[in-house]
Design a protein around this motif. Sequence first.
Motif, PDB file in Angstrom:
ATOM      1  N   LYS A   1      59.024  18.306 -41.987  1.00 33.18           N
ATOM      2  CA  LYS A   1      58.139  19.131 -42.805  1.00 33.18           C
ATOM      3  C   LYS A   1      58.280  20.604 -42.458  1.00 33.18           C
ATOM      4  CE  LYS A   1      54.545  15.549 -43.269  1.00 33.18           C
ATOM      5  NZ  LYS A   1      53.175  15.162 -42.843  1.00 33.18           N
ATOM      6  N   ARG A   2      58.335  20.916 -41.190  1.00 31.23           N
ATOM      7  CA  ARG A   2      58.423  22.319 -40.758  1.00 31.23           C
ATOM      8  C   ARG A   2      59.709  22.968 -41.296  1.00 31.23           C
ATOM      9  NH1 ARG A   2      55.892  25.045 -36.300  1.00 31.23           N
ATOM     10  NH2 ARG A   2      54.459  23.251 -36.403  1.00 31.23           N
TER      11      ARG A   2
ATOM     12  N   TRP B   1      58.689  13.392 -38.416  1.00 30.44           N
ATOM     13  CA  TRP B   1      58.257  13.826 -39.739  1.00 30.44           C
ATOM     14  C   TRP B   1      57.656  15.233 -39.686  1.00 30.44           C
ATOM     15  CZ3 TRP B   1      61.196  11.652 -42.594  1.00 30.44           C
ATOM     16  CH2 TRP B   1      61.238  10.313 -42.959  1.00 30.44           C
ATOM     17  N   GLN B   2      56.967  15.563 -38.610  1.00 32.29           N
ATOM     18  CA  GLN B   2      56.456  16.929 -38.460  1.00 32.29           C
ATOM     19  C   GLN B   2      57.600  17.940 -38.469  1.00 32.29           C
ATOM     20  OE1 GLN B   2      53.472  17.702 -35.340  1.00 32.29           O
ATOM     21  NE2 GLN B   2      53.179  15.489 -35.191  1.00 32.29           N
TER      22      GLN B   2
ATOM     23  N   GLU C   1      59.796  21.842 -45.968  1.00 37.55           N
ATOM     24  CA  GLU C   1      58.718  22.149 -46.914  1.00 37.55           C
ATOM     25  C   GLU C   1      58.802  23.568 -47.472  1.00 37.55           C
ATOM     26  OE1 GLU C   1      54.895  19.184 -46.211  1.00 37.55           O
ATOM     27  OE2 GLU C   1      54.954  21.099 -45.123  1.00 37.55           O
TER      28      GLU C   1
ATOM     29  N   GLN D   1      63.552  19.380 -55.254  1.00 37.23           N
ATOM     30  CA  GLN D   1      62.929  18.247 -54.565  1.00 37.23           C
ATOM     31  C   GLN D   1      63.874  17.735 -53.483  1.00 37.23           C
ATOM     32  OE1 GLN D   1      62.121  15.390 -57.644  1.00 37.23           O
ATOM     33  NE2 GLN D   1      64.281  15.018 -58.100  1.00 37.23           N
TER      34      GLN D   1
ATOM     35  N   THR E   1      61.300  23.795 -50.722  1.00 35.86           N
ATOM     36  CA  THR E   1      61.258  22.851 -51.828  1.00 35.86           C
ATOM     37  C   THR E   1      59.859  22.756 -52.418  1.00 35.86           C
ATOM     38  OG1 THR E   1      61.797  20.576 -52.510  1.00 35.86           O
ATOM     39  CG2 THR E   1      60.757  20.852 -50.359  1.00 35.86           C
ATOM     40  N   ASP E   2      59.792  22.340 -53.679  1.00 34.14           N
ATOM     41  CA  ASP E   2      58.496  22.102 -54.322  1.00 34.14           C
ATOM     42  C   ASP E   2      57.990  20.701 -54.040  1.00 34.14           C
ATOM     43  OD1 ASP E   2      58.530  24.635 -55.499  1.00 34.14           O
ATOM     44  OD2 ASP E   2      59.637  23.911 -57.248  1.00 34.14           O
ATOM     45  N   SER E   3      58.902  19.804 -53.632  1.00 30.43           N
ATOM     46  CA  SER E   3      58.508  18.412 -53.448  1.00 30.43           C
ATOM     47  C   SER E   3      59.323  17.794 -52.320  1.00 30.43           C
ATOM     48  CB  SER E   3      58.727  17.623 -54.741  1.00 30.43           C
ATOM     49  OG  SER E   3      58.499  16.243 -54.542  1.00 30.43           O
ATOM     50  N   LEU E   4      58.640  17.460 -51.226  1.00 27.97           N
ATOM     51  CA  LEU E   4      59.278  16.783 -50.099  1.00 27.97           C
ATOM     52  C   LEU E   4      58.681  15.390 -49.969  1.00 27.97           C
ATOM     53  CD1 LEU E   4      61.127  16.758 -47.580  1.00 27.97           C
ATOM     54  CD2 LEU E   4      59.202  17.720 -46.281  1.00 27.97           C
ATOM     55  N   THR E   5      59.505  14.366 -50.137  1.00 26.54           N
ATOM     56  CA  THR E   5      59.057  12.984 -50.074  1.00 26.54           C
ATOM     57  C   THR E   5      59.578  12.335 -48.804  1.00 26.54           C
ATOM     58  OG1 THR E   5      59.164  12.860 -52.494  1.00 26.54           O
ATOM     59  CG2 THR E   5      59.003  10.775 -51.285  1.00 26.54           C
TER      60      THR E   5
END
Length: 476
Positions: free
Chosen positions: A280-281, A276-277, A284, A255, A287-291
């Motif tokens: 994420k690129r 944030w884009q 993500e 995570q 990882t299994d979890s990106l907060t």
Amino acid sequence: MLRHRLRVSDYRWVLIGLLFIAVQPTVFAKQSTLTFRAPDPGPVGDAVIEILEEAYQELGISLQYVDMPRNRSLVEANNGRISGELGRLPDLEAHYNNLQRVPFELFAFETVLVADRRNCGLCTLDDIDNAAFISGMQTVLHALEEAAFSKPTVQALDISQLHLMFSNQRVQAVLLNDFEARQLGYYSEPHLIITPIRQQFGYHYLHQQHAHLIEPLTETLEAMHDSGRVTEIYRSHGVHFQRTKTFEVSPYFSQISATAGLWRTLTHVDGSGRYWQLVKRIFEPVTDSLTLNTNSYQRAVLGLNEQRFDFLVGGVKNQASIHGIESLTHLDYDRDLYAFTMDQAAMDALLEGELKLPVCYVAGYGYHALFKGEMIFYQADSSLDCFAMLDMGRMGAVVNYRENMPDWITTPYVQYKLREAVPVHLIFHDTPRGRELRDWFDYRMRQLVKSGEIKEIFSDAMLERSHFTKNLPPKS
């Protein structure tokens, strides 16, 4: 004959003397002092000297040093006119047949390229027009050869001349060891980008006439390492070796959590926005979890400092309010920073460090170092709060960007530019996990820009502002 004139007691002392000579290490009889080229001044060189002097002292050998250029020292060492080299690259013996390596990893280092982001963006070897390095640096020569670098290069005599050439803008970039770049303060300069080129270990070398020392010296150095003495010496000189991680395969994190202040078009509460884009690129896929957490900037900084998040999006170098390490690669540039006052008298007092009313800025930032004196600083929740209190006479000045000026202005503010725009970074924890996350960001960010994929995320204005247009692939 002499033996007939010696008494029994005399024989005893002769035998004791011969026995004493016999049990001494051969190094005592063969060499009591070794001579090496004096290293360039700096914490790593000083630590290497202390380590080797301590190790050789165990063998009854002292060291002395002579000043000479690096290239010449290789020739002198190979010819046996000096005893060897304090610290050099592995495989040196392949080119200098009389030098033999002591098989102990004495220090680790990276060859890095240093340049101004404003001139070349990411500033890889592909992006620069010329470069300089210190004559005799085999790491640089090998790196340039591997990269088939055909642009002009200049060789400096020593680190001081190299720095002078770079600071006077006679060359666009310099190539040197990372510890030399730190020594020169390059890592602290906001506009300078550090691009890792090659990772290496440094070894001690001896001329073959001293080959008998290699085994006992290696044993001594290994014992010093196992006891923690080598690490202790490096730490006493402020040296910490942290090699940039390379990625043959993608890493994995169960995570990841990120935080940022709220910026229009960049970091919205719902996880949209160009920053944030980008996050994420890059993260993500590993990882299994990106907060993603969008807060006030003050809360974002506090969250990072309290280790509630893995990294902060939107920090700058040397930002005193943030505890962490910044990415080597920037993701953007901010804007010119200004001071605002209601009149010129207040501005004059501000610049002299004599303003009586508080100076307002958005909480989470820190601008004390930009001013003289010991004035009062007030942290507000937002830019508009600062400007409103300035208009009401509760604040004497505001530190902010022009873009954040309120729409209600009836009387123009007096403005003074405090600094030019500086690079914006991701800030990570200075831990093994934090450094791996940082290295992954740097690695993928370069890929996104070099491939042109970044254009799917950033606007043309952002690419221009961040100087990444210099690194995009040619238009077909």
